[in-house]
Design a protein around this motif. Structure first.
Motif, PDB file in Angstrom:
ATOM      1  N   LYS A   3       0.853  -1.193   0.000  1.00  0.00           N
ATOM      2  CA  LYS A   3       0.000   0.000   0.000  1.00  0.00           C
ATOM      3  C   LYS A   3       0.885   1.238   0.000  1.00  0.00           C
ATOM      4  O   LYS A   3       2.028   1.178   0.479  1.00  0.00           O
ATOM      5  CB  LYS A   3      -0.930  -0.012   1.204  1.00  0.00           C
ATOM      6  CG  LYS A   3      -1.898  -1.173   1.127  1.00  0.00           C
ATOM      7  CD  LYS A   3      -3.121  -0.941   1.956  1.00  0.00           C
ATOM      8  CE  LYS A   3      -4.133  -2.006   1.573  1.00  0.00           C
ATOM      9  NZ  LYS A   3      -5.399  -1.811   2.170  1.00  0.00           N
ATOM     10  N   PRO A  28      -4.355   1.249  -4.112  1.00  0.00           N
ATOM     11  CA  PRO A  28      -3.824   0.668  -2.854  1.00  0.00           C
ATOM     12  C   PRO A  28      -3.253   1.733  -1.914  1.00  0.00           C
ATOM     13  O   PRO A  28      -2.045   1.916  -1.816  1.00  0.00           O
ATOM     14  CB  PRO A  28      -2.741  -0.304  -3.352  1.00  0.00           C
ATOM     15  CG  PRO A  28      -2.351   0.190  -4.703  1.00  0.00           C
ATOM     16  CD  PRO A  28      -3.548   0.860  -5.291  1.00  0.00           C
ATOM     17  N   ALA A  30      -2.337   3.585   1.553  1.00  0.00           N
ATOM     18  CA  ALA A  30      -2.084   3.420   2.982  1.00  0.00           C
ATOM     19  C   ALA A  30      -2.599   4.666   3.685  1.00  0.00           C
ATOM     20  O   ALA A  30      -3.391   4.604   4.608  1.00  0.00           O
ATOM     21  CB  ALA A  30      -0.603   3.217   3.227  1.00  0.00           C
TER      22      ALA A  30
END
Ligand SMILES: NC(=O)c1ccc[n+]([C@@H]2O[C@H](COP(=O)([O-])OP(=O)(O)OC[C@H]3O[C@@H](n4cnc5c(N)ncnc54)[C@H](OP(=O)(O)O)[C@@H]3O)[C@@H](O)[C@H]2O)c1
Length: 339
Positions: A3, A28, A30
């Motif tokens: 991520k 993806p 984070a």
């Protein structure tokens, strides 16, 4: 799956759509941070986004990608913060015009020239919105019959000038309906119920043309990797909220029939053929808004030249013309193992 820490600089018309599309495309993520000119919390689709102020390269430490969607020019976000962010290891994807023609900066449309991303120096440029939309059908036709010359007339939405321009059009329509005086500040003339044949300032390198018109030519040559392509354009602002359209008259080196063009475009990534004149089926900016693909229709011979083809294209200038293409660049870099 890895991520990525992502930040964005600017949370106006383009920045807001970057947030929406990161979520919609299941990027993806984070962590997501927004930087702008002052701290606050912005609500995007009922979800709060904390906005901070970036002070220098240190603000970008620990981020994998930074989508720049601030203002352009000497005091703009990219010029003041972009290369500092790149130097601390954050990959900048810049929506503005400041570095598009810099030889060390790839100018990329992932469907067209993903190889340009190789050997990047943590700074990638996103093309101008009209260039991105026009090239979606043109690149595939160029591969088939090699483009010699393009004549392009655009019909560009006010969202291309940012959030303040959308509000200006809406306010003018309300004032018109209420019989009140119409005020213009963003544009040099009233935009409601009018068209304005100036987008950008006078081009320094192309006398008589505007900066927007000059971008179409030079960015087309850089992205298609062909300096011989000649482009003449007239860029016009129209009272459409979102979605840029363009009439393209293209001269090729080799013959290309409308039937063959339709066949090629029906399998071209990022393009949807919408073309049946007998049933009044053609692209419109309303239909193109909120779609990933550029819509192409009115495909017919340009009988004024040998090997000529005319087409009409509509695309979402905030999506493919900015936010979506920027995210696709990051997605492609991840896919190619470049980040
Ligand atoms: N709109 C389009 O269709 C389109 C298409 C392609 C490319 N672009 C390019 O994308 C960029 C953004 O366009 P936009 O239409 O989203 O503009 P916009 O709606 O006017 O929003 C600009 C945003 O940038 C922030 N900002 C301005 N200067 C900054 C700085 N020095 N540091 C940090 N943040 C700064 C502003 O912060 P505040 O909110 O705090 O004022 C605002 O959030 C421009 O370079 C534009 O040319 C736009």
């Amino acid at each position: 799956m890895k991520k990525y820490n992502v930040c964005m600089v600017g949370i106006g018309a383009v920045g807001t759509e970057i947030v929406r599309l990161l979520r919609k495309r299941n990027f993806p993520l984070a962590q997501l941070t927004a930087f702008a000119t002052r701290e606050r919390t912005e609500m995007i689709d009922d979800l709060p986004v904390d906005v901070k102020v970036a002070t220098g390269p240190e603000s970008f430490k620990g981020y994998d990608f930074a989508f720049f969607a601030g203002t352009e020019g000497a005091k703009g976000a990219s010029k003041t913060l972009g290369w500092g962010a790149a130097e601390v290891g954050c990959c900048v994807v810049d929506n503005g015009d400041d570095f598009r023609m810099d030889p060390k900066v790839p100018l990329c449309i992932p469907e067209i020239n993903p190889d340009a991303l190789k050997n990047h120096q943590n700074f990638i440029a996103n093309p101008n919105c009209s260039t991105a939309i026009a090239l979606m059908p043109l690149y595939a036709l160029h591969r088939e019959a090699k483009i010699k010359r393009i004549v392009c007339c655009t019909y560009q939405a006010v969202s291309g000038s940012g959030g303040a321009a959308i509000r200006e059009l809406e306010n003018q329509v309300r004032a018109w309906a209420a019989g009140q005086p119409i005020v213009h500040e963003v544009y040099p003339a009233q935009i409601a119920f009018n068209v304005i044949a100036q987008i950008g300032s006078e081009a320094k390198d192309l006398p008589g043309y505007t900066s927007e018109e000059a971008k179409l030519g030079r960015e087309t040559r850089k992205i298609l990797g062909d300096d011989s392509i000649r482009v003449a354009s007239t860029c016009v602002r129209v009272p459409v909220v979102n979605g840029h359209s363009m009439a393209l008259h293209v001269e090729f080196h080799h013959p290309l029939s409308p039937e063959r063009a339709r066949e090629i475009l029906s399998t071209t990534a990022g393009v949807q053929v919408v073309d049946d004149l007998s049933k009044s089926v053609f692209p419109t900016p309303l239909d193109a808004s909120g779609k990933y693909d550029a819509l192409v229709g009115r495909i017919r011979p340009d009988t004024s030249v040998e090997n000529g083809l005319s087409l009409f294209v509509s695309g979402d200038n905030i999506w493919k013309g900015a936010a979506q293409n920027a995210i696709q660049i990051a997605e492609k870099m991840i896919e190619l193992g470049l980040k």
